[in-house]
Structure formats: C-alpha cells, structure tokens
Scaffold this motif. Structure first.
Motif, PDB file in Angstrom:
ATOM      1  N   GLU A   1       0.826  -1.204   0.000  1.00  0.00           N
ATOM      2  CA  GLU A   1       0.000   0.000   0.000  1.00  0.00           C
ATOM      3  C   GLU A   1       0.862   1.258   0.000  1.00  0.00           C
ATOM      4  O   GLU A   1       0.576   2.239  -0.701  1.00  0.00           O
ATOM      5  CB  GLU A   1      -0.923  -0.005   1.221  1.00  0.00           C
ATOM      6  N   LEU A   2       1.936   1.240   0.782  1.00  0.00           N
ATOM      7  CA  LEU A   2       2.837   2.392   0.839  1.00  0.00           C
ATOM      8  C   LEU A   2       3.491   2.642  -0.519  1.00  0.00           C
ATOM      9  O   LEU A   2       3.563   3.786  -0.982  1.00  0.00           O
ATOM     10  CB  LEU A   2       3.913   2.154   1.897  1.00  0.00           C
ATOM     11  N   LEU A   3       3.941   1.593  -1.172  1.00  0.00           N
ATOM     12  CA  LEU A   3       4.577   1.750  -2.480  1.00  0.00           C
ATOM     13  C   LEU A   3       3.570   2.245  -3.512  1.00  0.00           C
ATOM     14  O   LEU A   3       3.927   2.990  -4.432  1.00  0.00           O
ATOM     15  CB  LEU A   3       5.207   0.425  -2.905  1.00  0.00           C
ATOM     16  N   GLY A   4       2.303   1.867  -3.355  1.00  0.00           N
ATOM     17  CA  GLY A   4       1.257   2.407  -4.211  1.00  0.00           C
ATOM     18  C   GLY A   4       1.016   3.884  -3.951  1.00  0.00           C
ATOM     19  O   GLY A   4       0.784   4.662  -4.893  1.00  0.00           O
ATOM     20  N   LEU A   5       1.077   4.283  -2.680  1.00  0.00           N
ATOM     21  CA  LEU A   5       0.965   5.699  -2.343  1.00  0.00           C
ATOM     22  C   LEU A   5       2.079   6.493  -3.005  1.00  0.00           C
ATOM     23  O   LEU A   5       1.850   7.578  -3.562  1.00  0.00           O
ATOM     24  CB  LEU A   5       1.009   5.877  -0.824  1.00  0.00           C
ATOM     25  N   TYR A   6       3.290   5.972  -2.950  1.00  0.00           N
ATOM     26  CA  TYR A   6       4.407   6.665  -3.594  1.00  0.00           C
ATOM     27  C   TYR A   6       4.153   6.828  -5.091  1.00  0.00           C
ATOM     28  O   TYR A   6       4.454   7.882  -5.676  1.00  0.00           O
ATOM     29  CB  TYR A   6       5.706   5.889  -3.374  1.00  0.00           C
ATOM     30  N   ALA A   7       3.613   5.791  -5.723  1.00  0.00           N
ATOM     31  CA  ALA A   7       3.303   5.894  -7.149  1.00  0.00           C
ATOM     32  C   ALA A   7       2.274   6.996  -7.389  1.00  0.00           C
ATOM     33  O   ALA A   7       2.404   7.796  -8.329  1.00  0.00           O
ATOM     34  CB  ALA A   7       2.796   4.557  -7.677  1.00  0.00           C
ATOM     35  N   ASP A   8       1.246   7.053  -6.541  1.00  0.00           N
ATOM     36  CA  ASP A   8       0.219   8.094  -6.687  1.00  0.00           C
ATOM     37  C   ASP A   8       0.813   9.486  -6.507  1.00  0.00           C
ATOM     38  O   ASP A   8       0.349  10.460  -7.120  1.00  0.00           O
ATOM     39  CB  ASP A   8      -0.893   7.880  -5.660  1.00  0.00           C
ATOM     40  N   GLN A   9       1.839   9.598  -5.660  1.00  0.00           N
ATOM     41  CA  GLN A   9       2.482  10.888  -5.424  1.00  0.00           C
ATOM     42  C   GLN A   9       3.466  11.266  -6.525  1.00  0.00           C
ATOM     43  O   GLN A   9       3.967  12.389  -6.539  1.00  0.00           O
ATOM     44  CB  GLN A   9       3.199  10.869  -4.076  1.00  0.00           C
ATOM     45  N   GLY A  10       3.752  10.341  -7.405  1.00  0.00           N
ATOM     46  CA  GLY A  10       4.628  10.628  -8.533  1.00  0.00           C
ATOM     47  C   GLY A  10       6.107  10.620  -8.224  1.00  0.00           C
ATOM     48  O   GLY A  10       6.890  11.263  -8.933  1.00  0.00           O
TER      49      GLY A  10
END
Length: 314
Positions: A32-41
């Motif tokens: 989930e954290l790595l997905g958040l990073y992706a969303d943040q660009g």
C-alpha cells in the motif's frame, strides 16, 4: 557504467519497512505504501536502507522486503535495494538476491561500527559492487557509520571509477563537502544530496546534482513538484515548492539528520500514523513515539505544512 546508464533523478523516498503490532513485516501495508508513492509521482524508491530498519531484520526478511517491493512497484519507478552489511560477503549475497528478483540497482554504506580506512572502504565496495551487473549507488552516511567519505574526495573519485558505480548518495552533515562531491564526480555519476532548499536549487541550476533520497517521503507532496519544476526550468515554481518542503523538514530534522522530537525513524512512523499512511510501527531497539506532548508537536508540524490525514479527518 556511468550516469548515462541510469535515469535516476528527482525525489525518492527511503521507504520505511512497516511492522505490525507484533513486530512482523506487514507486506500488505508495504504494498500500500509503495502504491501511495506511485500516486504521489515519486521518481524512485530506496528499500532496506537506514529508514527501512535493515539492522533489525533477518537475512530472510530483508530478501522478502526486496522481493515484495520489486513486485509491488512493477516497473512504475526505479527500485534500489539497500544491501549494507558488516562484511562484503554478506552484502554481496544480498546484492545477488536483489538482482535475482529484478531490482533496478543496489546501494550500500561502508560497514557500520568498523570505522574502516580509505583503502578498506575501497576494497569493501570493490567486492560488493562487482557482485552483480546492477547499477550501484555508493552511500555516504557519516551519522550511521562514523566515517565521512566526502572528507576524502580522492576516495570518492576512486569509488566512482568502479565499473558498476552509477550514483553517489552523499548524506554528509557538512554541506560544503556535499558540494565538493557534486563538483568532483557529478559529471560521471548521479549525485543525490541535500538540494531541497534555495541554496540547493542554485546548485542544481549551476554546479549540478540529481536528486534527494529522503527518509520516509513525508515531503513528497512538495518535493515531487519541486523537482518537476527544476527539470522544466521553472525556478519560480521550484522555489515555491522548495520553501514548503524546507519548512516541514526543518521542523522535524536537524542539519545532521537527527530527529528534533524523537529518533528519526520513530518520529517518521508516528507522523505517518497521524496522516493515515501505512508506515507501521518500529522494531526494537527503537521505541515508538507515544508521549502526548511529542505527538502534539508532530501534529503541529504536519498542520503547519498543510498536510492532512487521508480523507482530511482527524
């Protein structure tokens, strides 16, 4: 290999490793954290670095964290795996595992506690960097290993001459030494350092430098657009974002990278919890931040930065 062989630049979080209340690695939270990073660009991520608490993990756990990260990111941004260890043999084995699971690169500090001399540092990196064909990032982390490689620019240049070295992360607390690294090897390897302030912007626009690798990524909402503005040549927009990042960072971290409220990783994970982010808790020897006064100081810093929990609810 040199700086042209990788596209590493911009803002990278050094990801924390989420542990659950029982101290076990929480793979779902990590994904989930790595997905958040992706969303943040974000422009890349470092896993199993200092912020990832590699020192409190078993060999098997470190390998699972690396494999989980590569699979979860799935090529959306580069994944560099930390392989710091006390011996070159152990670090080399971790590097080979990172290569086997598809990491984009590996990173290591000099061995902690040992206080190696320059020739011993060079021998260590020669062994570890040659263990795979992956691009290698040398990491200068005096606060963690008690050796500041930036004080010996001849050593820095010799390290950057190693065949697989493509980047140098310079986290010296001495900013002028970091500038010396940029000047010394920035034409040959990617240099990550302390650039997210107005002086750093001047360096990026003049002397050189490539990015920041930042413990945890709390500053991503400001740092990602700051670097995008830098790369677009929009200095005014970069300054606006950099000023917001600097205000948050200076409220939490001192110039030598220690925490203002608690141990850096403990305060990071507490701040992430306040924001509803999946950072998990720390493992011993670190202790979680639980004191009401400390939590209120963290909340005040996040509020002043304009950061809110997911959904905006407290």
């Amino acid at each position: 290999m040199d700086r042209t062989d990788v596209n590493w630049r911009g803002y990278w979080p050094a990801a924390p490793t989420p542990f659950d209340a029982d101290g076990a690695f929480d793979a779902a939270a990590f994904e989930e954290l790595l997905g958040l990073y992706a969303d943040q660009g974000v422009h890349g991520v470092l896993v199993n670095g200092s912020t990832g608490e590699w020192f409190s993990q078993s060999r098997a756990e470190r390998e699972r964290v690396a494999a989980t990260a590569v699979a979860a990111v799935a090529g959306r941004y580069p994944v560099v795996v930390g392989v710091t260890a006390y011996t070159p043999a152990e670090a080399a084995d971790l590097a080979r595992h990172a290569a086997a699971v598809g990491a984009d690169g590996v990173l290591a500090t000099p061995p902690p506690y040992v206080h190696p001399r320059s020739e011993e540092i060079l021998a260590f990196y020669t062994a570890v960097a040659s263990a795979t064909d992956l691009p290698f990032m040398v990491y200068n982390w005096p606060r963690g290993v008690a050796v500041d490689m930036a004080a010996d620019q001849d050593l820095v240049r010799r390290l950057c001459d190693l065949p697989t070295v493509a980047a140098f992360k310079d986290s010296t607390g001495d900013w002028l030494r970091m500038l010396a690294t940029v000047e010394s090897v920035g034409d040959r390897v990617r240099v990550f350092g302390s650039f997210l302030h107005r002086r750093g912007l001047a360096v990026l626009r003049g002397l050189g430098g490539d990015g920041n690798i930042d413990g945890g990524g709390l500053g991503a909402p400001f740092a990602v657009p700051a670097y995008e503005a830098v790369h677009a040549g929009d200095a005014a927009q970069a300054v606006a974002w950099i000023d917001r990042y600097t205000a948050l960072s200076s409220a939490l971290v001192t110039p030598d990278y220690s925490g203002r409220i608690a141990s850096p990783i403990s305060q990071l994970k507490a701040a992430m919890a306040l924001l509803g982010q999946p950072g998990g808790t720390v493992r011993p020897p670190l202790l979680p931040v639980t004191g009401p006064a400390d939590l209120e100081r963290l909340r005040a810093a996040l509020d002043a930065a304009g950061l809110e929990p997911a959904g905006g609810a407290r």
